[in-house]
Design a protein around this motif. Structure first.
Motif, PDB file in Angstrom:
ATOM      1  N   TYR A 241     -25.983 -59.788 -23.646  1.00 41.11           N
ATOM      2  CA  TYR A 241     -26.565 -60.500 -24.789  1.00 41.11           C
ATOM      3  C   TYR A 241     -26.752 -59.539 -25.953  1.00 41.11           C
ATOM      4  O   TYR A 241     -26.936 -58.332 -25.776  1.00 41.11           O
ATOM      5  N   LYS A 248     -19.480 -56.910 -26.569  1.00 32.89           N
ATOM      6  CA  LYS A 248     -19.603 -57.602 -25.284  1.00 32.89           C
ATOM      7  C   LYS A 248     -18.230 -57.814 -24.634  1.00 32.89           C
ATOM      8  O   LYS A 248     -18.054 -57.557 -23.442  1.00 32.89           O
ATOM      9  N   SER A 249     -17.269 -58.288 -25.400  1.00 33.24           N
ATOM     10  CA  SER A 249     -15.926 -58.510 -24.846  1.00 33.24           C
ATOM     11  C   SER A 249     -15.265 -57.189 -24.452  1.00 33.24           C
ATOM     12  O   SER A 249     -14.561 -57.119 -23.431  1.00 33.24           O
ATOM     13  N   ILE A 252     -16.520 -56.107 -21.069  1.00 27.10           N
ATOM     14  CA  ILE A 252     -15.873 -56.846 -19.977  1.00 27.10           C
ATOM     15  C   ILE A 252     -14.499 -56.261 -19.689  1.00 27.10           C
ATOM     16  O   ILE A 252     -14.117 -56.070 -18.524  1.00 27.10           O
ATOM     17  N   ASP A 265     -10.984 -66.169 -17.620  1.00 32.64           N
ATOM     18  CA  ASP A 265     -11.723 -66.592 -18.808  1.00 32.64           C
ATOM     19  C   ASP A 265     -11.896 -68.107 -18.747  1.00 32.64           C
ATOM     20  O   ASP A 265     -10.934 -68.865 -18.930  1.00 32.64           O
ATOM     21  N   GLU A 267     -13.525 -71.561 -20.073  1.00 28.37           N
ATOM     22  CA  GLU A 267     -14.167 -72.290 -21.160  1.00 28.37           C
ATOM     23  C   GLU A 267     -14.782 -73.560 -20.582  1.00 28.37           C
ATOM     24  O   GLU A 267     -14.071 -74.432 -20.068  1.00 28.37           O
ATOM     25  N   VAL A 291     -15.525 -64.938 -16.383  1.00 25.70           N
ATOM     26  CA  VAL A 291     -16.227 -64.766 -17.656  1.00 25.70           C
ATOM     27  C   VAL A 291     -16.457 -66.119 -18.316  1.00 25.70           C
ATOM     28  O   VAL A 291     -15.526 -66.926 -18.447  1.00 25.70           O
ATOM     29  N   GLU A 293     -17.982 -66.957 -21.899  1.00 21.08           N
ATOM     30  CA  GLU A 293     -18.514 -66.393 -23.136  1.00 21.08           C
ATOM     31  C   GLU A 293     -19.301 -67.443 -23.909  1.00 21.08           C
ATOM     32  O   GLU A 293     -18.979 -68.630 -23.879  1.00 21.08           O
ATOM     33  N   ASP A 294     -20.322 -66.944 -24.615  1.00 19.45           N
ATOM     34  CA  ASP A 294     -21.180 -67.811 -25.434  1.00 19.45           C
ATOM     35  C   ASP A 294     -21.673 -69.004 -24.625  1.00 19.45           C
ATOM     36  O   ASP A 294     -21.476 -70.161 -24.995  1.00 19.45           O
ATOM     37  N   THR A 344     -21.959 -64.275 -21.484  1.00 18.17           N
ATOM     38  CA  THR A 344     -22.308 -63.618 -22.746  1.00 18.17           C
ATOM     39  C   THR A 344     -23.025 -64.618 -23.641  1.00 18.17           C
ATOM     40  O   THR A 344     -22.760 -65.826 -23.573  1.00 18.17           O
ATOM     41  N   THR A 345     -23.925 -64.116 -24.463  1.00 15.61           N
ATOM     42  CA  THR A 345     -24.644 -64.968 -25.403  1.00 15.61           C
ATOM     43  C   THR A 345     -25.158 -64.120 -26.557  1.00 15.61           C
ATOM     44  O   THR A 345     -25.438 -62.928 -26.386  1.00 15.61           O
ATOM     45  N   ASN A 346     -25.252 -64.749 -27.712  1.00 14.22           N
ATOM     46  CA  ASN A 346     -25.881 -64.101 -28.861  1.00 14.22           C
ATOM     47  C   ASN A 346     -27.373 -64.395 -28.928  1.00 14.22           C
ATOM     48  O   ASN A 346     -28.090 -63.756 -29.696  1.00 14.22           O
TER      49      ASN A 346
END
Length: 495
Positions: A241, A248-249, A252, A265, A267, A291, A293-294, A344-346
């Motif tokens: 985070y 972050k990427s 990984i 990956d 989604e 993974v 992401e976000d 992963t996150t912001n």
């Protein structure tokens, strides 16, 4: 013919006739199985005992590939001697090195703990009226008194060495559902080579944090028996985070390159239901990194008690937060070994606490803004500058400590020139500008809050005038340049 020769011939004829009579009687009176046993016993007694034992390693074991055969083929490629006369070589487009193996009939000698061993590759081909059958196998010969050592120690050693060779030559893959340019699909996944150059040596992050991550990864891959003993699925969860551009990427990719794990990956917008998510998990391989992401943007994960709000906008979607939780740490998560799950996150604070607990996300890694140590690594990578041997170094480190700037932004400035002086001067100007903009944004925020409070306590509709609503006022205050100054003057009328 002399009388002695005639007598000898008569005796031979009489003996031969007697033997034929005995053989005929034996065939009539003694069963075939008993006769076969007697012949074998006589052959064993008159044949000298051999000290040699030969193991045959076929290419297939039943309908499956024989792992011992594949391991021997890899291992023997490292044991070829200069005396070998014939070799087989080959290389696929995605392999780094040329593969070398022995040709049929060739012999490779090996020594293991003072035991001499000999490998021989055999290839046979038989044909019939309809088709031909090929058979490949290895013959491993050694003194039979070392049978236990070969079976219990040498062959496991060959398997381990082959695994190490395979991992060293492995090309890391990046998998995506429905990848259109893949030539080696795995179920619903397509793949390309993961050629990302990121390594732990090149990532600009805190050295202690980097060391902690490496140690955690190494400990994880070595604890197969430990996970089995304590009754846990052999998997590990990481939450990365931090603001965008903090690496972050890249982290990984560095993890994948370090472990030689393939990356899947995923989604979540391509997943339509909880059952679809389970099917996706089962289609991934061991020794891989999954993974997402976000995660906070992919699906609504704030309120796990209301599944209606945990669905996508599409009416047919039935992917819920509870489905994601079971996917990470439920019964289906144990269908596979040596897997790493990365979210992963912001905005970590937006995630439901159920996602963050140990057992799901075991390690939380804060990918923060660039630090002085991170800048030193970037300067070394991009400009070849080691240590604090530049007059701008101290000024830059001071600005970095007081400015929220990402490693990606610093890297972009360092790429603008190969001249170290020019590049570092550009970094100083960028950091000063970034610092100034941050201070102005902070001042604008204070003004905005004051305007909102003032409008809230008075008759808002009358005071807004041409500005319209409070939200319009707020958007106007976020303008840049001359617009910001104009909005400040306009807002001052309300204060």
């Amino acid at each position: 013919m002399s009388q002695s020769a005639s007598t000898l011939f008569s005796a031979y004829a009489s003996f031969a006739g007697s033997m034929m009579l005995v053989r005929s009687m034996a065939n009539e009176l003694i069963p075939y199985e008993l006769r076969s046993y007697i012949y074998s016993a006589i052959h064993y007694l008159i044949t000298p005992l051999s000290s040699k034992l030969t193991l045959v390693v076929d290419e297939h074991y039943g309908i499956s590939r024989n792992h011992v055969y594949d391991a021997a083929e890899l291992y023997l490629g490292t044991k070829i001697s200069p005396s070998t006369e014939r070799l087989r070589i080959g290389k696929t487009p995605k392999q780094k090195n040329i593969n070398v193996s022995i040709e049929k009939g060739e012999v490779v000698n090996d020594v293991y703990e003072n035991v001499k061993l000999q490998w021989r590759f055999v290839f046979t081909e038989s044909s019939s009226s309809q088709y031909s059958v090929e058979k490949r196998y290895f013959e491993l010969s050694f003194n039979k008194k070392f049978k236990e050592k070969v079976m219990d120690s040498y062959l496991p050693y060959v398997l381990a060495r082959a695994k190490a060779i395979k991992e060293d030559e492995k090309v890391v893959k990046l998998y995506n559902r429905g990848c259109p340019f893949s030539d080696d699909d795995v179920g619903m996944w397509g793949s390309i080579n993961l050629d990302h150059p990121a390594t732990f040596e090149t990532i600009a992050m805190d050295p202690e944090l980097k060391k902690m991550i490496i140690e955690d990864l190494e400990r994880f891959v070595k604890r197969r028996d430990f996970y089995k003993k304590v009754g846990k699925a052999w998997k590990r969860g990481y939450l990365l985070y931090g603001p965008p551009g903090t690496g972050k990427s890249s982290l990984i990719a560095a993890m994948a390159n370090y472990l030689k794990f393939d990356v899947y990956d995923l989604e979540l917008t391509s997943i339509y239901s909880n059952s679809d998510l389970r099917t996706t998990l089962l289609s991934t391989t061991n020794r891989s990194i999954l993974v997402i992401e976000d995660i906070d943007c992919s699906v609504e994960v704030q309120d796990r008690h209301n599944d209606n709000q945990n669905q996508y906008d599409a009416p047919s979607s039935k992917l819920t937060l509870s489905g994601i939780l079971n996917f990470i740490d439920g019964l289906w998560s144990s269908c596979g070994d040596e897997r790493i799950i990365v979210f992963t996150t912001n905005h970590k604070h937006r995630l439901d606490p159920a996602l963050l607990r140990p057992g799901r996300m075991d390690m939380h890694i804060n990918m923060s803004y660039c630090t002085a140590s991170g800048f030193r690594l970037l300067a070394s990578n991009y400009l070849g500058i080691e240590g604090k041997n530049h007059h701008l170094w101290g000024q830059i480190e001071g600005l970095i400590e007081n400015t929220a700037v990402t490693p990606a932004e610093i890297a972009e400035e360092l790429m603008r020139s190969e001249d170290a002086d020019v590049a570092l001067e550009g970094v100083v100007k960028f950091l000063k500008r970034k610092n100034l903009e941050a201070n102005e944004t902070e001042d604008d925020g204070k003004v905005e809050d004051q305007v909102a409070k003032k409008l809230k306590t008075e008759n808002g509709e009358k005071k807004l005038g041409s500005l319209g609503t409070i939200n319009n006022n707020r958007r106007a205050l976020r303008s840049v340049g001359g617009g910001r100054r104009r909005c400040r003057r306009q807002a001052s009328r309300f204060l």
